[in-house]
Design an enzyme around this catalytic site. Structure first.
Site, PDB file in Angstrom:
ATOM      1  N   GLU A 147      18.435  39.678  16.986  1.00 40.08           N
ATOM      2  CA  GLU A 147      18.223  38.382  17.628  1.00 40.08           C
ATOM      3  C   GLU A 147      19.487  37.534  17.521  1.00 40.08           C
ATOM      4  OE1 GLU A 147      15.307  37.240  19.156  1.00 40.08           O
ATOM      5  OE2 GLU A 147      16.934  35.915  19.725  1.00 40.08           O
ATOM      6  N   PHE A 148      19.930  36.986  18.651  1.00 35.52           N
ATOM      7  CA  PHE A 148      21.143  36.149  18.628  1.00 35.52           C
ATOM      8  C   PHE A 148      20.851  34.709  19.038  1.00 35.52           C
ATOM      9  CE2 PHE A 148      22.553  40.502  19.415  1.00 35.52           C
ATOM     10  CZ  PHE A 148      23.473  40.668  18.387  1.00 35.52           C
ATOM     11  N   LYS A 200      24.933  42.456  14.654  1.00 37.75           N
ATOM     12  CA  LYS A 200      24.323  41.170  14.291  1.00 37.75           C
ATOM     13  C   LYS A 200      25.065  40.538  13.106  1.00 37.75           C
ATOM     14  CE  LYS A 200      21.655  37.753  13.655  1.00 37.75           C
ATOM     15  NZ  LYS A 200      21.813  36.572  14.492  1.00 37.75           N
ATOM     16  N   ASN A 204      27.582  37.069  13.289  1.00 37.50           N
ATOM     17  CA  ASN A 204      27.387  35.884  12.443  1.00 37.50           C
ATOM     18  C   ASN A 204      28.619  35.636  11.574  1.00 37.50           C
ATOM     19  OD1 ASN A 204      24.948  35.098  13.353  1.00 37.50           O
ATOM     20  ND2 ASN A 204      23.780  35.677  11.538  1.00 37.50           N
ATOM     21  N   PHE A 245      32.658  26.817  18.219  1.00 44.50           N
ATOM     22  CA  PHE A 245      32.655  26.907  16.751  1.00 44.50           C
ATOM     23  C   PHE A 245      33.984  26.492  16.141  1.00 44.50           C
ATOM     24  CE2 PHE A 245      28.707  28.720  17.619  1.00 44.50           C
ATOM     25  CZ  PHE A 245      27.961  28.721  16.458  1.00 44.50           C
ATOM     26  N   CYS A 256      20.121  31.315   8.685  1.00 42.89           N
ATOM     27  CA  CYS A 256      20.785  32.591   8.986  1.00 42.89           C
ATOM     28  C   CYS A 256      22.150  32.738   8.337  1.00 42.89           C
ATOM     29  CB  CYS A 256      20.911  32.765  10.495  1.00 42.89           C
ATOM     30  SG  CYS A 256      19.314  33.053  11.269  1.00 42.89           S
ATOM     31  N   ARG A 323      16.320  24.846   6.034  1.00 44.51           N
ATOM     32  CA  ARG A 323      16.684  25.904   5.090  1.00 44.51           C
ATOM     33  C   ARG A 323      18.201  25.930   4.901  1.00 44.51           C
ATOM     34  NH1 ARG A 323      13.106  30.744   7.610  1.00 44.51           N
ATOM     35  NH2 ARG A 323      13.586  29.638   9.529  1.00 44.51           N
TER      36      ARG A 323
HETATM   37  N1  LIG Z   1      15.693  31.476  12.855  1.00 49.26           N
HETATM   38  C1  LIG Z   1      16.596  31.937  13.690  1.00 49.26           C
HETATM   39  O1  LIG Z   1      17.115  31.208  14.567  1.00 49.26           O
HETATM   40  C2  LIG Z   1      17.028  33.381  13.650  1.00 49.26           C
HETATM   41  C3  LIG Z   1      18.016  33.827  14.542  1.00 49.26           C
HETATM   42  C4  LIG Z   1      18.407  35.167  14.500  1.00 49.26           C
HETATM   43  C5  LIG Z   1      17.813  36.028  13.590  1.00 49.26           C
HETATM   44  N2  LIG Z   1      16.855  35.565  12.713  1.00 49.26           N
HETATM   45  C6  LIG Z   1      16.232  36.515  11.804  1.00 49.26           C
HETATM   46  O2  LIG Z   1      14.892  36.735  12.231  1.00 49.26           O
HETATM   47  C7  LIG Z   1      14.022  36.920  11.110  1.00 49.26           C
HETATM   48  C8  LIG Z   1      12.888  35.887  11.163  1.00 49.26           C
HETATM   49  O3  LIG Z   1      13.461  34.594  11.027  1.00 49.26           O
HETATM   50  P1  LIG Z   1      12.588  33.267  11.241  1.00 49.26           P
HETATM   51  O4  LIG Z   1      13.532  32.123  11.125  1.00 49.26           O
HETATM   52  O5  LIG Z   1      11.746  33.435  12.435  1.00 49.26           O
HETATM   53  O6  LIG Z   1      11.661  33.333   9.936  1.00 49.26           O
HETATM   54  P2  LIG Z   1      10.384  32.427   9.624  1.00 49.26           P
HETATM   55  O7  LIG Z   1      10.341  32.298   8.140  1.00 49.26           O
HETATM   56  O8  LIG Z   1      10.396  31.195  10.483  1.00 49.26           O
HETATM   57  O9  LIG Z   1       9.144  33.308  10.112  1.00 49.26           O
HETATM   58  C9  LIG Z   1       8.752  34.502   9.497  1.00 49.26           C
HETATM   59  C10 LIG Z   1       7.232  34.604   9.633  1.00 49.26           C
HETATM   60  O10 LIG Z   1       6.823  35.922   9.239  1.00 49.26           O
HETATM   61  C11 LIG Z   1       5.561  35.798   8.632  1.00 49.26           C
HETATM   62  N3  LIG Z   1       5.214  37.028   7.905  1.00 49.26           N
HETATM   63  C12 LIG Z   1       5.533  37.410   6.653  1.00 49.26           C
HETATM   64  N4  LIG Z   1       4.986  38.610   6.382  1.00 49.26           N
HETATM   65  C13 LIG Z   1       4.311  39.009   7.493  1.00 49.26           C
HETATM   66  C14 LIG Z   1       3.553  40.155   7.843  1.00 49.26           C
HETATM   67  N5  LIG Z   1       3.360  41.169   6.991  1.00 49.26           N
HETATM   68  N6  LIG Z   1       2.994  40.208   9.069  1.00 49.26           N
HETATM   69  C15 LIG Z   1       3.183  39.207   9.956  1.00 49.26           C
HETATM   70  N7  LIG Z   1       3.884  38.095   9.680  1.00 49.26           N
HETATM   71  C16 LIG Z   1       4.450  38.006   8.452  1.00 49.26           C
HETATM   72  C17 LIG Z   1       5.717  34.557   7.781  1.00 49.26           C
HETATM   73  O11 LIG Z   1       4.461  34.051   7.362  1.00 49.26           O
HETATM   74  C18 LIG Z   1       6.463  33.630   8.741  1.00 49.26           C
HETATM   75  O12 LIG Z   1       5.575  32.856   9.508  1.00 49.26           O
HETATM   76  C19 LIG Z   1      14.922  36.816   9.888  1.00 49.26           C
HETATM   77  O13 LIG Z   1      15.335  38.104   9.532  1.00 49.26           O
HETATM   78  C20 LIG Z   1      16.101  36.007  10.386  1.00 49.26           C
HETATM   79  O14 LIG Z   1      17.269  36.282   9.660  1.00 49.26           O
HETATM   80  C21 LIG Z   1      16.459  34.265  12.730  1.00 49.26           C
END
Ligand SMILES: NC(=O)c1ccc[n+]([C@@H]2O[C@H](COP(=O)([O-])OP(=O)(O)OC[C@H]3O[C@@H](n4cnc5c(N)ncnc54)[C@H](O)[C@@H]3O)[C@@H](O)[C@H]2O)c1
Length: 426
Positions: A147-148, A200, A204, A245, A256, A323
């Protein structure tokens, strides 16, 4: 049209689910948090992401929310993993939620493809593949589709991606994931799983490197009388470099960059390589957040008993995500220095994250009687603020503009002692 199960109803899972539903796919989003699923079923969106509420509402007939794994995986052709991968104490990524999801797939009988959206260390896909095979789930394919998207612009980024990266062990699985994205225009990078995982982390790291680079240039500007805003403009116009950036400030934060830089550093170290440049990028960022304290002390002397207003708490505008936000480090340092911390943010829940601070509903309230203000997040409200009124309300009109958001001359004419990041003193 396909049936897609998305594990994780967080920032990435909800945007992914909503966007795939918008392309016409049937989507089931599964989470483990009952409150979150209940809220989504009621049509409430548990996170702040511009446009997400509207997109979820518009596609409600193709979107289901559940706590139940069996319901999520029933007839699903794609099993998207979008759970959190936070850092452990060692700096490695905590993959426990990913492994829980993999274990939950035991009952999947139909052919399907597990698609990893979560950011994971290089080698994770191979380990997941091995575990699926061990469990007899050879009918389930595996692809990495990192995811980007950036919080605040996630929906636009998903619909108009710079690229879609798809790494797969088997060509057919990669083809299926590519087909799932039909309707989204953007270059597609097809590769092996390990390379997709590394793309990815490397992307970053490149962005963080630019941030720490321009922050160090800013610090040298401060020492030499140059203005980093003009410098960044002049440097960024070079086509080989580009302008993105290159905004000096108080350092990066968010869910992230900090964790992914640690994960890449650890990944390299665990493989026997000392990633010197990345170590420096991380260290520069840590020091950058703390330089604000030095600027405040230059003007105020000791901070004991001084009242300091933090304007903005989210790690960047247009999100409620705090965060690893620089505001948390700043608040902690200010409290340690004996200062009284007050804060304002239009969407982040300050009371939940900063129990040691007084939270106010407007910037002017937060500034009332304060000895200094630190502009932490570049919210548009702060550009519009009546700074002359702010100066009148403050006990001492000092502003550290941690994002170089405002015009130093305007602030000085409004009565402020203005400190930017890497800007020539007025
Ligand atoms: N936030 C961003 O903009 C972003 C961008 C690129 C990549 N990422 C990556 O994507 C991933 C998710 O990030 P996020 O910010 O969405 O995290 P988040 O913490 O907002 O969401 C994660 C969700 O997963 C749920 N979860 C945990 N265990 C589970 C299970 N067994 N089944 C179903 N759901 C479960 C949690 O309850 C939570 O709601 C991470 O690896 C992050 O590094 C995030």
């Amino acid at each position: 049209m396909s049936r897609v199960a998305v594990f994780g109803a967080g920032y990435v899972g909800l945007v992914t689910g909503a966007c795939f539903a918008d392309l016409g796919h049937e989507v089931v989003v599964r989470d483990v948090l009952p409150d979150r699923i209940d809220a989504l079923r009621r049509g409430e969106v548990p996170i702040f992401e511009p446009g997400l509420d509207e997109l979820l509402a518009r596609n409600a007939e193709r979107l289901t929310f559940t706590l139940d794994v069996a319901e999520a995986v029933r007839d699903a052709e794609f099993l998207y993993v979008a759970v959190g991968t936070p850092p452990t104490y060692s700096g490695d990524a905590d993959l426990s939620a990913v492994w829980t999801v993999v274990d939950e797939l035991q009952g999947v009988e139909q052919p399907a493809v597990v698609v990893m959206k979560s950011t994971v260390p290089v080698g994770t896909g191979a380990k997941v593949r091995h575990r699926l095979d061990e469990r007899g789930l050879t009918h389930i394919g595996y692809a990495s589709n990192p995811e980007f998207t950036a919080e605040g612009t996630a929906i636009r980024d998903f619909r108009h991606p710079d690229r879609i990266v798809i790494g797969a062990f088997d060509l057919v699985d990669g083809d299926a994931v590519e087909e799932l994205h039909r309707g989204i225009e953007g270059p597609i990078v097809r590769c092996d799983v390990a390379s997709a995982e590394m793309i990815k982390l490397a992307a970053n790291a490149a962005l963080m490197t630019r941030i720490s680079f321009i922050n160090e240039i800013a610090n040298v500007c401060e020492a030499t009388g140059a203005d980093v805003v003009r410098v960044a403009e002049g440097v960024g116009l070079d086509r080989r470099i580009g302008p993105s950036f290159l905004r000096a400030g108080i350092g990066y934060g968010g869910s992230c960059f900090p964790k992914d830089s640690l994960a890449l550093k650890q990944l390299a170290a665990n493989s026997g390589y000392h990633f010197q440049l990345l170590n420096a990028v991380i260290e520069v960022n840590e020091l950058q957040k703390r330089r604000v304290i030095g600027k405040l002390k230059q003007h105020l002397g000791s901070l004991r008993g001084k009242s300091v207003a933090l304007l903005g708490l989210a790690f960047k505008p247009n999100t409620d995500d705090t965060r690893e936000a620089p505001s948390l480090v700043l608040a902690g340092r200010l409290v340690a220095e004996g200062a009284d911390v007050r804060a304002w943010d239009p969407v982040a829940d300050g009371r939940a994250i900063l129990p040691q601070a007084t939270i106010h509903d407007s910037p002017l309230e937060a500034l009332d009687g304060a000895d200094a203000a630190v502009l932490v997040t570049e919210w548009p409200e702060l550009v519009e603020l009546d700074w002359a009124e702010a100066a009148r309300r403050m006990r001492n009109a000092l502003l550290v503009d941690g994002r170089n958001l405002l015009d130093p001359e305007e602030l000085r004419s409004a009565g402020f002692a203005y400190e930017g990041i890497g800007r020539a003193a007025g």
